[in-house]
Design an enzyme around this catalytic site. Structure first.
Site, PDB file in Angstrom:
ATOM      1  N   THR A  92      15.166  -7.843  68.644  1.00  0.00           N
ATOM      2  CA  THR A  92      14.839  -6.630  67.883  1.00  0.00           C
ATOM      3  C   THR A  92      13.370  -6.639  67.464  1.00  0.00           C
ATOM      4  OG1 THR A  92      15.500  -7.610  65.764  1.00  0.00           O
ATOM      5  CG2 THR A  92      17.208  -6.445  67.021  1.00  0.00           C
ATOM      6  N   ASP A  93      12.863  -5.453  67.130  1.00  0.00           N
ATOM      7  CA  ASP A  93      11.477  -5.329  66.689  1.00  0.00           C
ATOM      8  C   ASP A  93      11.411  -5.223  65.167  1.00  0.00           C
ATOM      9  OD1 ASP A  93      12.229  -2.700  66.073  1.00  0.00           O
ATOM     10  OD2 ASP A  93      11.272  -1.847  67.837  1.00  0.00           O
ATOM     11  N   ARG A  94      10.259  -4.940  64.631  1.00  0.00           N
ATOM     12  CA  ARG A  94      10.080  -4.880  63.166  1.00  0.00           C
ATOM     13  C   ARG A  94      10.921  -3.784  62.526  1.00  0.00           C
ATOM     14  NH1 ARG A  94       4.063  -5.423  61.064  1.00  0.00           N
ATOM     15  NH2 ARG A  94       5.265  -4.907  59.222  1.00  0.00           N
ATOM     16  N   GLY A 149      13.970  -3.250  63.392  1.00  0.00           N
ATOM     17  CA  GLY A 149      15.364  -3.666  63.493  1.00  0.00           C
ATOM     18  C   GLY A 149      16.085  -3.104  64.712  1.00  0.00           C
ATOM     19  N   ILE A 150      15.327  -2.503  65.615  1.00  0.00           N
ATOM     20  CA  ILE A 150      15.894  -1.876  66.817  1.00  0.00           C
ATOM     21  C   ILE A 150      15.623  -2.797  68.012  1.00  0.00           C
ATOM     22  CG2 ILE A 150      15.739   0.152  68.314  1.00  0.00           C
ATOM     23  CD1 ILE A 150      16.011   1.590  65.819  1.00  0.00           C
TER      24      ILE A 150
END
Length: 135
Positions: free
Chosen positions: A13-15, A17-18
């Site tokens: 995930t990225d920053r 949250g995805i």
């Protein structure tokens, strides 16, 4: 054929949250490896027969996002089988049935010297399995 299941990992995930978009391509490969194992022609067997099968194309459509701990079901089907190419279709869904991704990978078959292989002629048992799986 059984679907492949992948649980989204935190590091995927990225920053926000995805799940980062690049991970879906990795999941395609995980599901493809599993699919080939299920039909009895895993990459170990393919390579033992002197075949290499590079990816020559990818097409993808992101439909909905996924987040950490989502369980993604990936259904792999043969969408096209031509002389020296194979096109696989991937449909990824969440446990609630929501489609999150749809994509295709296209592959060719070559020997280790780089010469194209016609599966129907040189590996008819493998070709017939793939042909029977076409949707």
């Amino acid at each position: 054929m059984n679907s492949y299941k992948h649980t989204v990992q935190y590091y995927e995930t990225d920053r926000m949250g995805i799940t980062h978009h690049s991970n879906y391509i990795r999941w395609m490969e995980e599901a493809r490896v599993d699919y080939l194992n299920q039909i009895g022609w895993g990459y170990d067997r393919i390579e033992e027969n002197g075949i290499v099968s590079p990816v020559i194309g990818i097409k993808c459509k992101y439909k909905n996002s996924t987040t950490f701990a989502d369980v993604i079901e990936i259904k792999v089907t043969v969408s096209e089988l031509k002389g020296v190419t194979l096109k696989l279709h991937y449909l990824m869904t969440k446990e609630d049935g929501q489609i999150v991704f749809e994509g295709y990978s296209e592959h060719c078959f070559m020997n280790k010297d780089g010469r194209m292989i016609r599966l129907a002629k040189e590996y008819p048992a493998f070709y017939e399995l793939l042909e029977a799986a076409k949707e």
